[in-house]
Design a protein around this motif. Structure first.
Motif, PDB file in Angstrom:
ATOM      1  N   PHE A  74       0.786  -1.246   0.085  1.00 29.92           N
ATOM      2  CA  PHE A  74      -0.082   0.051   0.014  1.00 29.92           C
ATOM      3  C   PHE A  74       0.968   1.326   0.044  1.00 29.92           C
ATOM      4  CE2 PHE A  74      -2.300  -3.448   2.261  1.00 29.92           C
ATOM      5  CZ  PHE A  74      -3.541  -3.546   1.612  1.00 29.92           C
ATOM      6  N   ARG A  75       0.487   2.274  -0.723  1.00 27.00           N
ATOM      7  CA  ARG A  75       1.137   3.443  -0.759  1.00 27.00           C
ATOM      8  C   ARG A  75       0.422   4.575  -0.851  1.00 27.00           C
ATOM      9  NH1 ARG A  75       6.303   2.304  -3.000  1.00 27.00           N
ATOM     10  NH2 ARG A  75       6.328   0.268  -4.125  1.00 27.00           N
ATOM     11  N   GLY A 101       8.446   7.012   2.642  1.00 29.27           N
ATOM     12  CA  GLY A 101       8.973   6.938   1.220  1.00 29.27           C
ATOM     13  C   GLY A 101       9.856   8.141   0.995  1.00 29.27           C
ATOM     14  N   VAL A 102       9.922   9.147   1.820  1.00 28.21           N
ATOM     15  CA  VAL A 102      10.495  10.167   1.633  1.00 28.21           C
ATOM     16  C   VAL A 102      11.918  10.232   2.564  1.00 28.21           C
ATOM     17  CG1 VAL A 102      10.844  12.537   1.936  1.00 28.21           C
ATOM     18  CG2 VAL A 102       8.700  11.623   1.068  1.00 28.21           C
ATOM     19  N   SER A 104      14.072   7.498   4.692  1.00 32.56           N
ATOM     20  CA  SER A 104      14.013   6.024   4.860  1.00 32.56           C
ATOM     21  C   SER A 104      14.323   5.552   6.194  1.00 32.56           C
ATOM     22  CB  SER A 104      14.990   5.301   3.837  1.00 32.56           C
ATOM     23  OG  SER A 104      16.458   5.909   4.155  1.00 32.56           O
ATOM     24  N   GLY A 105      14.827   6.384   7.062  1.00 33.76           N
ATOM     25  CA  GLY A 105      14.924   5.935   8.295  1.00 33.76           C
ATOM     26  C   GLY A 105      13.723   5.943   9.405  1.00 33.76           C
ATOM     27  N   MET A 106      12.636   6.464   8.785  1.00 26.42           N
ATOM     28  CA  MET A 106      11.592   6.313   9.568  1.00 26.42           C
ATOM     29  C   MET A 106      10.783   5.069   9.296  1.00 26.42           C
ATOM     30  SD  MET A 106       9.849  10.162   8.819  1.00 26.42           S
ATOM     31  CE  MET A 106       8.260   9.718   9.514  1.00 26.42           C
ATOM     32  N   GLN A 107      10.649   4.336  10.257  1.00 21.74           N
ATOM     33  CA  GLN A 107       9.938   3.022   9.828  1.00 21.74           C
ATOM     34  C   GLN A 107       9.235   2.256  11.166  1.00 21.74           C
ATOM     35  OE1 GLN A 107      13.333  -0.065   9.568  1.00 21.74           O
ATOM     36  NE2 GLN A 107      14.428   1.439   8.387  1.00 21.74           N
TER      37      GLN A 107
END
Length: 114
Positions: A74-75, A101-102, A104-107
């Motif tokens: 899902f996007r 998606g902007v 990458s360190g946010m997970q």
């Protein structure tokens, strides 16, 4: 047996009051907020079919990419601006991972149970 006018309204009232209500039957979505370049909470547990809502509370845009337990991806739109939300419903139990998606360190991860 013949029913009078008053009996009709009584029966109609009983039928209406005995009907199950659908208003409020759907629970509130599980919420994940984006603040200070982080997802909160970073880990969440939901049931299959429960709605998950991401809301961007940062002043800068973010996006959400979520990889579901059954291989679905899902996007959100490319730039989720401040105050905007993105919702998803997962249809299979297991573990889902999501990230910005902007940035990458946010997970984060979501555990989906039956």
């Amino acid at each position: 047996m013949q029913l009078g006018r008053g009996s009709f309204f009584l029966l109609l009232g009983l039928a209406v009051s005995a009907s199950p209500s659908t208003a409020g039957a759907q629970s509130a979505p599980a919420k994940i907020v984006i603040e200070h370049y982080a997802f909160g909470p970073p880990a969440l547990s939901v049931k299959v079919g429960e709605r998950i809502e991401f809301t961007n509370n940062d002043q800068i845009p973010h996006s959400i990419v979520l990889e579901g337990p059954n291989g679905e991806t899902f996007r959100s739109k490319e730039q989720l601006d401040e105050g905007e939300s993105f919702g998803v419903v997962l249809s299979a139990p297991g573990e889902a991972v999501y990230y910005c998606g902007v940035h990458s360190g946010m997970q984060g991860k979501i555990t989906v149970t039956k």
